[in-house]
Design an enzyme around this catalytic site. Structure first.
Site, PDB file in Angstrom:
ATOM      1  N   GLU A  21     -16.554  -7.359  -4.938  1.00 55.23           N
ATOM      2  CA  GLU A  21     -15.133  -7.032  -4.876  1.00 55.23           C
ATOM      3  C   GLU A  21     -14.402  -8.202  -4.972  1.00 55.23           C
ATOM      4  O   GLU A  21     -13.269  -8.286  -5.679  1.00 55.23           O
ATOM      5  CB  GLU A  21     -14.912  -6.278  -3.594  1.00 55.23           C
ATOM      6  N   SER A  74      -6.501  -4.353  14.749  1.00 52.16           N
ATOM      7  CA  SER A  74      -5.871  -3.769  16.057  1.00 52.16           C
ATOM      8  C   SER A  74      -6.897  -3.726  16.855  1.00 52.16           C
ATOM      9  O   SER A  74      -6.435  -3.846  18.020  1.00 52.16           O
ATOM     10  CB  SER A  74      -5.234  -2.642  15.622  1.00 52.16           C
ATOM     11  N   ARG A  91      -3.330   2.484  13.066  1.00 53.50           N
ATOM     12  CA  ARG A  91      -2.836   3.893  12.693  1.00 53.50           C
ATOM     13  C   ARG A  91      -1.676   4.446  13.275  1.00 53.50           C
ATOM     14  O   ARG A  91      -0.938   5.093  13.204  1.00 53.50           O
ATOM     15  CB  ARG A  91      -4.054   4.920  12.375  1.00 53.50           C
ATOM     16  N   TYR A 114      -2.561 -10.421  15.698  1.00 55.80           N
ATOM     17  CA  TYR A 114      -1.504  -9.919  16.770  1.00 55.80           C
ATOM     18  C   TYR A 114      -1.119 -10.925  17.730  1.00 55.80           C
ATOM     19  O   TYR A 114      -0.220 -10.670  18.458  1.00 55.80           O
ATOM     20  CB  TYR A 114      -1.960  -8.451  17.192  1.00 55.80           C
ATOM     21  N   LYS A 120     -12.372  -5.216   1.996  1.00 54.53           N
ATOM     22  CA  LYS A 120     -11.598  -4.380   3.268  1.00 54.53           C
ATOM     23  C   LYS A 120     -12.893  -3.211   3.552  1.00 54.53           C
ATOM     24  O   LYS A 120     -13.024  -2.539   2.472  1.00 54.53           O
ATOM     25  CB  LYS A 120     -10.323  -3.882   2.869  1.00 54.53           C
ATOM     26  N   CYS A 137       0.853  -1.317  -0.102  1.00 58.39           N
ATOM     27  CA  CYS A 137       0.141  -0.037  -0.056  1.00 58.39           C
ATOM     28  C   CYS A 137       1.027   1.368   0.088  1.00 58.39           C
ATOM     29  O   CYS A 137       2.061   1.098   0.137  1.00 58.39           O
ATOM     30  CB  CYS A 137      -0.892  -0.127   1.217  1.00 58.39           C
ATOM     31  N   CYS A 166      -4.049   5.958   0.624  1.00 54.55           N
ATOM     32  CA  CYS A 166      -3.586   4.886  -0.091  1.00 54.55           C
ATOM     33  C   CYS A 166      -3.193   4.920  -1.457  1.00 54.55           C
ATOM     34  O   CYS A 166      -3.007   4.279  -2.113  1.00 54.55           O
ATOM     35  CB  CYS A 166      -4.420   3.485   0.205  1.00 54.55           C
ATOM     36  N   CYS A 198      -0.144   4.349   1.729  1.00 58.63           N
ATOM     37  CA  CYS A 198      -0.335   5.161   2.880  1.00 58.63           C
ATOM     38  C   CYS A 198       0.557   5.391   3.679  1.00 58.63           C
ATOM     39  O   CYS A 198       0.906   6.663   4.172  1.00 58.63           O
ATOM     40  CB  CYS A 198      -1.772   4.753   3.660  1.00 58.63           C
ATOM     41  N   LYS A 219     -11.647  -7.939   5.956  1.00 57.38           N
ATOM     42  CA  LYS A 219     -10.937  -7.413   7.030  1.00 57.38           C
ATOM     43  C   LYS A 219     -11.871  -6.190   7.475  1.00 57.38           C
ATOM     44  O   LYS A 219     -12.400  -5.411   6.277  1.00 57.38           O
ATOM     45  CB  LYS A 219      -9.620  -6.512   6.600  1.00 57.38           C
ATOM     46  N   ARG A 223     -11.237   7.310   4.467  1.00 59.91           N
ATOM     47  CA  ARG A 223     -10.631   6.461   3.452  1.00 59.91           C
ATOM     48  C   ARG A 223     -12.245   5.632   2.858  1.00 59.91           C
ATOM     49  O   ARG A 223     -12.148   4.849   2.023  1.00 59.91           O
ATOM     50  CB  ARG A 223      -9.837   5.257   3.786  1.00 59.91           C
TER      51      ARG A 223
HETATM   52 ZN   LIG Z   1      -3.251   2.027   2.734  1.00 60.29          ZN
END
Ligand SMILES: [Zn+2]
Length: 330
Positions: free
Chosen positions: A241, A282, A213, A321, A203, A124, A134, A126, A256, A225
Site C-alpha cells: 500500500e 482516538s 466516530r 490529540y 490505514k 475523505c 468513505c 465519510c 494508522k 469499512r
Molecule cells: Zn472516511
C-alpha cells in the site's frame, strides 16, 4: 551492527549515571515541532461540543477553531489536521468539495488569522455521506458495494477545493485504490504543484477508531469499512500500500493507528525512508485518559512514553490529540 563490548570492561550503567549523561546519549528525542493536532470543525459560533469518550476533544465552531489553533501554535505545535462535520449529508458528499464547505471556510479563516500555522486537511467523504462510508455506495440485490473509481473524482475535487482555500498539505484518508494519483493529477492541473500529499497509506480497519466516530459523526449506517481499510494482520500488504502511494505521488506516508502498529511503522520507515507519520488514534487517547482519571497510570509519563515509542519505531511526524499537553510537558 556488531556488539563487541564485554563485562566488566563494558558496563552499560556507566552512561546512565546522571540525567545529563542520559540525555547526552539518548537515541530518540521528542519535540513539539513533530506534532500535529487533529481538530474537528462544524458550523456555529462559540460552539464547543465535548466528546464523551475523548476528554479534552471537542467539535468546535470556526471561531473556536481559531482559538484552539492559536493556543496550540503558541505551545509549539506547528500544524493541525482539520476534519469537517457538515450541516447536511447526502449521497454524493457535496459538502466535501463545496467552495464554501465547512473545511474550506475554516481554512480561509485560519489562513487570515494565523498564517504561520500549517494546515493539513483530511480528505475523505465519510463525514459528508448520508451513509457514512468513505466512497460512493452502489446498492444492488440487497447488498451494498463501495465503488472505487467513481469515488476518485470526488476525492480529487475535494482535495483541489482544500488547496484552493489555502490548505498547506492534503491528507487523503479514504483508502480507495488510486486516490493519490487522482488527487496529484487534479492538484497539478489546477496549479497546486507545490502542495504536498500526506497519504493515510497503511490505514487499518481498527477497533481503536471507536471514539473518533462520535466526534466526526461518521459511523457507517450499514456494514463496515473492511472492504477498503486493511486487515489488522497484514504487514506485507501494508508495505505494498505504501509503495503504491509513493509511486502515485505521496510525499509523506502515514500509518494508522500508531501504538498497536509500531512494527508496521518501523518497516515502512526502514523500507522506504520516506517522511513517515503515525496517527495516535482516538482509543489510544481515550485509554490513557480513562486510566489516568482512575489514578491507575501517570498520564504525563504514559503519554510521553507512547509518543516516544512512535518516534523510535520510525515516525517523523506524530498526529496526536495530546499534542498541546505533550508540547507543554516537554
Ligand atoms: Zn472516511
Amino acid at each position: 551492527m556488531k556488539f563487541v563490548g564485554q563485562f566488566p570492561t563494558y558496563r552499560p550503567r556507566r552512561l546512565r549515571a546522571t540525567p545529563a549523561l542520559r540525555r547526552l546519549v539518548s537515541e530518540t528525542l521528542l519535540n513539539p515541532s513533530q506534532f500535529v493536532l487533529p481538530l474537528f470543525v462544524r458550523s456555529g459560533r462559540k460552539l464547543r461540543n465535548p466528546i464523551t469518550a475523548m476528554p479534552g476533544v471537542f467539535q468546535l465552531s470556526p471561531d473556536e477553531i481559531v482559538r484552539e489553533a492559536t493556543a496550540a501554535y503558541a505551545a509549539g505545535v506547528p500544524a493541525i489536521l482539520l476534519f469537517g462535520i457538515p450541516d447536511k449529508k447526502d449521497a454524493k458528499a457535496s459538502g466535501a468539495y463545496a467552495t464554501n464547505g465547512i473545511v474550506q471556510q475554516t481554512v480561509r479563516l485560519l489562513k487570515k488569522e494565523l498564517p504561520e500555522l500549517m494546515i493539513i486537511t483530511d480528505v475523505c467523504l465519510c463525514e459528508y455521506m448520508e451513509h457514512g462510508h468513505c466512497g460512493i455506495v452502489h446498492q444492488a440485490k440487497g447488498s451494498a458495494k463501495i465503488k472505487n473509481d467513481p469515488t476518485l473524482k470526488l476525492l480529487a475535487q475535494t482535495a483541489a477545493s482544500h488547496a484552493e482555500a489555502g490548505a498547506d498539505i492534503i491528507a487523503p484518508s479514504d483508502m480507495m485504490d488510486g486516490r493519490v494519483a487522482a488527487i496529484r493529477t487534479q492538484l497539478d492541473k489546477e496549479g497546486f504543484t507545490e502542495i504536498p500529499i500526506m497519504s493515510y497509506a497503511a490505514k487499518f480497519a481498527s477497533a481503536f477508531y471507536g471514539p473518533f466516530r462520535e466526534v466526526a459523526e461518521s459511523t457507517p449506517a450499514f456494514g463496515d469499512r473492511r472492504s477498503y481499510q486493511m486487515d489488522a494482520g497484514n504487514a506485507a500488504e501494508a508495505l505494498r500500500e505504501v509503495a503504491l502511494d509513493i509511486q502515485e505521488g505521496a510525499d509523506i506516508v502515514m500509518v494508522k493507528p500508531a501504538l498497536a502498529y509500531l512494527d508496521i511503522l518501523h518497516r515502512v520507515k526502514t523500507e522506504f525512508g520516506y517522511p513517515t507519520a503515525a496517527y495516535a488514534v482516538s482509543a489510544e487517547h481515550a485509554m490513557i485518559k480513562a486510566a489516568a482519571a482512575k489514578g491507575w497510570i501517570d498520564e504525563r509519563a504514559v503519554t510521553l512514553e507512547s509518543l516516544l515509542a512512535m518516534r523510535r519505531a520510525g515516525a517523523d511526524i506524530i498526529i496526536t490529540y495530546a499534542a498541546v499537553d505533550a508540547a507543554k510537558w516537554l
